[in-house]
Design an enzyme around this catalytic site. Structure first.
Site, PDB file in Angstrom:
ATOM      1  N   ASP A 152      77.346  22.199  64.948  1.00 45.52           N
ATOM      2  CA  ASP A 152      76.739  21.071  64.238  1.00 45.52           C
ATOM      3  C   ASP A 152      77.136  21.113  62.768  1.00 45.52           C
ATOM      4  O   ASP A 152      77.441  20.082  62.171  1.00 45.52           O
ATOM      5  CB  ASP A 152      75.220  21.090  64.383  1.00 45.52           C
ATOM      6  CG  ASP A 152      74.587  20.026  63.495  1.00 45.52           C
ATOM      7  OD1 ASP A 152      74.868  18.843  63.729  1.00 45.52           O
ATOM      8  OD2 ASP A 152      73.867  20.380  62.534  1.00 45.52           O
TER       9      ASP A 152
ATOM     10  N   LYS B  68      69.768  21.778  66.554  1.00 44.43           N
ATOM     11  CA  LYS B  68      69.225  22.825  65.677  1.00 44.43           C
ATOM     12  C   LYS B  68      67.816  23.217  66.130  1.00 44.43           C
ATOM     13  O   LYS B  68      67.428  24.379  66.044  1.00 44.43           O
ATOM     14  CB  LYS B  68      69.213  22.333  64.226  1.00 44.43           C
ATOM     15  CG  LYS B  68      70.619  22.302  63.635  1.00 44.43           C
ATOM     16  CD  LYS B  68      70.666  21.671  62.265  1.00 44.43           C
ATOM     17  CE  LYS B  68      70.513  20.175  62.328  1.00 44.43           C
ATOM     18  NZ  LYS B  68      71.194  19.377  61.354  1.00 44.43           N
TER      19      LYS B  68
END
Ligand code: URA
Length: 439
Positions: A161, A187
């Site tokens: 990410d 996350k």
């Protein structure tokens, strides 16, 4: 598989399989797929979109691109809360001890501020002695012992990410709702959450300005969570004006403490009770969110949540005396008042402009290693719906440096004054949990 074929299929509007998405993400993380191909894929996604199944696959591939935080040693359902970012948003500082006081373990990873919104870690680090950089073992031990810890997210969490976000930032592909949803969710899942409550903000001070886009993101987050096997719920909330009456790191800590003492602003209390009650519901500690609201209101009013905050600050090395004596928080050397030049009702307050002024006062950073002034900020004496007389104080600016007239004028112009009060509701919509996990 070949990256070229996957890009072509996406460009033509086809749905990619989970295997194709994982292959692409793993290859990109390892460096086997170059930036130019990943950038082309991100642009194809930007125009063609992704299905909820593709979004869930991207989420899981990015969550698994580095080691996940294992919270299994902490008993109970670990419910995280995620805000898409707003101005004056100090809900985590209130919610963490409040929800922990209700017996829901809070093992939260947060970030620092970058851009116009502040970061929870910067706020906490304005407390003398507070340590947010915790080794994992210590972080888990604190949660097991007292039920709450908030630490800075490590570099190794969802590295795909991080890499993809930097690429999107440079290729005008950040504003893709499925890419945003997968980025946020990866996350949270890498951070070990069993269930997640999202606070999706929309309005001038939010990442998503448009209410319709905020609603789409909120729905996609809840749906992608379901597909990823996590219970979730979202509140769509207004971020046209700042939350509460303070913006700035030490000021926001002070306001969070006041809220746990029952002396905080109404909007902050309302949002914390609403988000916290959803957390209790998802954790199986309340049969309904309404019951959760009642439990949390009692914990606030009895002082139990404040007592949990004392334990929490102490456990992370912070001086708990700041709770009794906020003067022990960093104090400004310069304070300047902004006064109204006409009478009337505050009809609008430009949250984004106020946030930019707070950054310019020293609260924000342009790059991630810039130092910040913990005292820099704005206290709002008036908010939307309040009446103001000519010469009355609208706001106070503060920092440890100088404050020029340009900032004073920018704050003054952030207030729109008219002849009718016109506050919008704070909570615009509830996108409910898909089911009760404890059922
Ligand atoms: N916040 C995130 O974490 N990711 C995005 O893509 C956008 C906002």
């Amino acid at each position: 598989m070949r990256a070229y074929d996957i890009l072509l299929r996406k460009r033509q509007g086809n749905e990619l399989s989970p295997e194709e998405i994982k292959w692409l993400v793993d290859g990109y993380t390892k460096g086997a797929i170059p930036d130019y191909q990943m950038a082309a894929w991100a642009m194809a996604v930007f125009f063609q979109g992704m299905s909820p199944a593709e979004t869930a696959a991207l989420t899981m591939a990015m969550a698994d691109s580095g080691p996940r935080l294992d919270l299994s040693a902490i008993p109970g359902i670990k419910v995280d809360k995620h805000s898409t970012g707003g101005v004056g948003d100090k809900t985590t500082l209130v919610l963490a001890p409040l929800v922990a006081a209700a017996g829901v373990p809070v093992a939260k990873l947060s970030g620092r501020g970058l851009g116009h919104t502040g970061g929870t870690i910067d706020k906490l680090e304005s407390i003398p002695g507070f340590r947010a950089e915790l080794p994992t073992a210590q972080f888990l031990r604190i949660v097991r012992e007292i039920g709450v810890a908030v630490a800075s997210a490590t570099e190794s969490l969802a590295p795909a990410d991080k890499k993809l976000y930097a690429l999107r930032d440079a290729t005008a592909t950040v504003e893709s709702i499925p890419l945003i949803a997968a980025s946020i969710l990866s996350k949270k899942i890498a951070g070990g959450a069993d269930a997640i409550v999202f606070d999706v903000k929309c309005g001038l001070g939010a990442f998503m300005v448009d209410e319709g886009e905020g609603r789409t993101l909120a729905r996609l987050l809840v749906e992608s969570c379901r597909k990823a096997g996590r219970h979730a719920c979202a509140l769509l909330t207004s971020m046209d004006q700042p939350l509460g009456r303070t913006i700035g790191n030490a000021l926001e800590v002070q306001e969070a403490i006041a809220t746990l003492k029952g002396q905080g602003p109404k909007d902050l209390r309302e949002l914390c009770l609403a988000l916290g009650s959803e957390m209790l519901y998802l954790a199986g500690k309340a049969a309904t969110p309404e019951e959760g609201q009642g439990i949390l209101a009692r914990l606030l009013d009895s002082g139990a949540a404040l007592a949990k905050m004392v334990q929490w600050f102490k456990a992370q090395g912070g001086d708990p005396q700041v709770i009794d004596d906020p003067e022990l928080l960093p104090q400004p050397t310069t304070v300047v008042q902004v006064k109204a030049s006409q009478p009337g009702y505050v009809t609008a307050l430009n949250a984004r402009e106020l946030a930019l002024v707070v950054m310019a006062l020293g609260a924000g950073r342009a790059t991630k290693d810039d130092p910040i002034d913990p005292t820099a900020g704005i206290v709002l004496a008036k908010k939307t719906g309040d009446y103001v007389e000519t010469g009355e104080v609208l706001a106070t600016l503060q920092n440890r440096g100088t404050i020029d007239q340009d900032k004073v004028h920018r704050v003054e112009r952030s207030f729109q004054i008219g002849d009718r009060p016109g506050p919008k509701p704070l909570i615009l919509e509830r996108i409910p949990a898909n089911s009760n996990p404890s059922a």
